[in-house]
Design an enzyme around this catalytic site. Structure first.
Site, PDB file in Angstrom:
ATOM      1  CG  HIS A  26      -0.222   0.347   2.497  1.00 37.74           C
ATOM      2  ND1 HIS A  26       0.577  -0.544   3.132  1.00 37.74           N
ATOM      3  CD2 HIS A  26      -0.169   1.479   3.225  1.00 37.74           C
ATOM      4  CE1 HIS A  26       1.081  -0.003   4.213  1.00 37.74           C
ATOM      5  NE2 HIS A  26       0.654   1.241   4.310  1.00 37.74           N
TER       6      HIS A  26
HETATM    7  C1  UD1 Z   1      -2.004   5.380   6.199  1.00 39.22           C
HETATM    8  C2  UD1 Z   1      -0.691   5.836   6.846  1.00 39.22           C
HETATM    9  C3  UD1 Z   1       0.352   4.740   6.675  1.00 39.22           C
HETATM   10  C4  UD1 Z   1      -0.151   3.399   7.144  1.00 39.22           C
HETATM   11  C5  UD1 Z   1      -1.461   3.086   6.454  1.00 39.22           C
HETATM   12  C6  UD1 Z   1      -2.046   1.764   6.919  1.00 39.22           C
HETATM   13  C7  UD1 Z   1      -0.243   8.264   6.768  1.00 39.22           C
HETATM   14  C8  UD1 Z   1       0.556   9.308   6.103  1.00 39.22           C
HETATM   15  N1  UD1 Z   1      -0.160   7.037   6.206  1.00 39.22           N
HETATM   16  O1  UD1 Z   1      -1.752   5.262   4.803  1.00 39.22           O
HETATM   17  O2  UD1 Z   1       1.509   5.087   7.426  1.00 39.22           O
HETATM   18  O3  UD1 Z   1       0.819   2.412   6.859  1.00 39.22           O
HETATM   19  O4  UD1 Z   1      -2.396   4.140   6.742  1.00 39.22           O
HETATM   20  O5  UD1 Z   1      -3.212   1.459   6.253  1.00 39.22           O
HETATM   21  O6  UD1 Z   1      -0.887   8.529   7.756  1.00 39.22           O
HETATM   22  N2  UD1 Z   1      -9.227   4.875   2.127  1.00 39.22           N
HETATM   23  C9  UD1 Z   1     -10.429   4.228   2.088  1.00 39.22           C
HETATM   24  N3  UD1 Z   1     -11.002   3.871   3.276  1.00 39.22           N
HETATM   25  C10 UD1 Z   1     -10.431   4.127   4.477  1.00 39.22           C
HETATM   26  C11 UD1 Z   1      -9.192   4.797   4.496  1.00 39.22           C
HETATM   27  C12 UD1 Z   1      -8.604   5.159   3.320  1.00 39.22           C
HETATM   28  O7  UD1 Z   1     -10.983   3.967   1.035  1.00 39.22           O
HETATM   29  O8  UD1 Z   1     -11.013   3.754   5.512  1.00 39.22           O
HETATM   30  C13 UD1 Z   1      -8.582   5.234   0.839  1.00 39.22           C
HETATM   31  C14 UD1 Z   1      -8.852   6.666   0.426  1.00 39.22           C
HETATM   32  O9  UD1 Z   1      -8.986   6.667  -0.943  1.00 39.22           O
HETATM   33  C15 UD1 Z   1      -7.567   7.382   0.796  1.00 39.22           C
HETATM   34  C16 UD1 Z   1      -6.518   6.290   0.624  1.00 39.22           C
HETATM   35  O10 UD1 Z   1      -7.175   5.071   0.966  1.00 39.22           O
HETATM   36  O11 UD1 Z   1      -7.349   8.494   0.014  1.00 39.22           O
HETATM   37  C17 UD1 Z   1      -5.316   6.469   1.499  1.00 39.22           C
HETATM   38  O12 UD1 Z   1      -5.698   6.602   2.880  1.00 39.22           O
HETATM   39  P1  UD1 Z   1      -4.770   7.456   3.906  1.00 39.22           P
HETATM   40  O13 UD1 Z   1      -5.269   7.333   5.292  1.00 39.22           O
HETATM   41  O14 UD1 Z   1      -4.560   8.817   3.356  1.00 39.22           O
HETATM   42  O15 UD1 Z   1      -3.351   6.766   3.783  1.00 39.22           O
HETATM   43  P2  UD1 Z   1      -2.958   5.226   3.765  1.00 39.22           P
HETATM   44  O16 UD1 Z   1      -2.362   4.913   2.451  1.00 39.22           O
HETATM   45  O17 UD1 Z   1      -4.067   4.351   4.263  1.00 39.22           O
END
Ligand code: UD1
Length: 400
Positions: free
Chosen positions: A222
């Site tokens: 991811h």
């Molecule tokens: C975040 C953390 C990362 C961790 C990861 C675990 C930061 C900078 N990054 O990254 O360190 O390893 O979580 O999962 O804080 N999304 C969904 N549903 C959700 C959450 C996210 O669909 O419940 C999608 C959204 O499109 C979002 C993307 O995933 O834009 C990324 O989510 P985000 O929380 O920004 O970062 P992660 O890649 O999950």
């Protein structure tokens, strides 16, 4: 609670945070050191920032980890780094102003960790950072920035491995504020492995898997550095296809990865037929049919699969540590790690993210078999108890 001697706010926002706060909550509930706990009362409340919000990324973890409902849900959601961090900050400031905690406990390195530590410190509330001092020295990783900023304003540093201690000392942090307590995630792991002995949690048929899985690899992917760049992602996919000719791969797909697969519109794989339990999975990536795409799994389902895997392939920080704790070979799809102890102990290999490098490391690990890996010092399931004991002792000093 009447007249608590210290009041804590415990912050969690994203998936990897939930398994870190669960053992701390358990230790706070069980009052580990009777001598101290008789004297010092601790009141705690849980804040969920809402950085992760999908059922599979959030509630499923609260259920699996037996976490109580959060006292506050900030509903920050997904957005750019600046917007997400700002939303958490604005909402968390109100909570702090109303609650007036003595200490805010933040864990790990996600945006919520950074946002809440800044808010607390500016309100003159002490910050305790669990998993402090880890450094990848790679400023292209958003987590590295989160770690550095959080540590620059923290009052209590709870560290998991000696490299973290050394990093903090080099950065000039006072020795007496650094507490080598071990890894709370390992506390959780031991607890959950014992629970798994009472039955498997996996809905095999829902995921289209056979009950007898045989030999397999468990994969998670991811990180922006692996999935946000099309060429890199395709190179990894090609390596996965080749590996899956030898050993099938089980791949629960993170929402970010799913989004990028769709955005890049990579070739449709007619052979990927697995369905998520509720939503249909329509991944457009040319992955071999022996790469089984699964929806994001709950903590216990995931553990159930990876603990018996021939190998874990991952770009997660937490899984590098968890595999080390259980002695499962781990191939990390990153150039660097902020958790060097996992490599030193012999269970983790850094492969980078180029196709040839991944394949070479894979072959090396298969050739060598299960490594003679050691478990790092203090990864004994008692880290959370040590943290709670430190906080109690500190609060006694304050009130003396
Ligand atoms: C975040 C953390 C990362 C961790 C990861 C675990 C930061 C900078 N990054 O990254 O360190 O390893 O979580 O999962 O804080 N999304 C969904 N549903 C959700 C959450 C996210 O669909 O419940 C999608 C959204 O499109 C979002 C993307 O995933 O834009 C990324 O989510 P985000 O929380 O920004 O970062 P992660 O890649 O999950």
């Amino acid at each position: 609670m009447e007249n608590p001697e210290i009041k804590l706010l415990l912050v969690a926002g994203a998936r990897p945070n939930f398994m870190k706060i669960a053992p701390i909550v358990r230790a706070l509930r069980s009052q580990s050191n009777p001598q101290i706990s008789q004297i010092t009362q601790i009141e705690y409340k849980i804040v969920h920032t809402g950085q992760h919000y999908d059922y599979e990324m959030s509630q499923a973890f609260f259920d699996d980890l037996e976490l109580p409902r959060p006292d506050f849900f900030l509903d920050a959601g997904s957005a750019s780094h600046a917007v997400q961090t700002a939303k958490v900050m604005v909402a968390f400031e109100s909570v702090c102003l109303n609650e007036r905690p003595d200490i805010v406990i933040v864990v790990g390195d996600v945006n919520s960790t950074l946002a809440c530590s800044i808010v607390a410190k500016k309100l003159l509330i002490e910050v305790a950072h669990v998993e402090a001092g880890l450094r990848s020295f790679d400023l292209t990783m958003p987590e590295e920035i989160n770690r550095m900023v959080t540590d620059s304003i923290s009052d209590y540093f709870f560290v998991t491995e000696k490299s973290a201690m050394e990093n903090l000392l080099k950065e000039g942090k006072p020795k007496e504020r650094i507490h080598f307590v071990g890894q709370v995630m390992v506390d959780n792991l031991h607890y959950q492995v014992r629970r798994l002995e009472r039955g498997d949690p996996l809905r095999f048929s829902t995921y289209g898997l056979k009950k007898e899985l045989g030999k397999y690899i468990f994969l998670t992917l991811h990180r922006p550095s692996n999935v946000d760049d099309r060429e890199t992602f395709i190179g990894i996919a090609e390596a996965l296809n080749e590996i899956s000719n030898e050993i099938p791969i089980l791949f629960p797909v993170h929402p970010r990865t799913k989004k990028m697969i769709e955005e890049f519109d990579i070739e449709l794989a007619q052979s990927c037929k697995l369905k998520a339990p509720s939503k249909g999975v329509n991944y457009k990536i040319n992955l071999d049919k022996r790469v089984f795409l699964l929806p994001p799994l709950g903590f216990r389902e995931s553990l159930f699969l990876w603990k018996d895997a021939a190998m874990v392939m991952t770009d997660s920080g937490g899984l590098q540590e968890e595999t080390t704790a259980l002695g499962v070979p781990c191939l990390t799809l990153r150039e660097n790690t902020e958790r060097p102890i996992t490599v030193e102990m012999g269970s983790n290999t850094l492969a980078g993210n180029r196709q040839e490098d991944i394949l070479n490391c894979f072959r090396e690990i298969i050739k060598n078999g299960k490594p003679e890996a050691a478990v790092p010092p203090k990864w004994d399931g008692k880290a959370a108890e040590r943290i709670v004991d430190v906080l109690r002792a500190k609060s006694r000093e304050h009130s003396a």
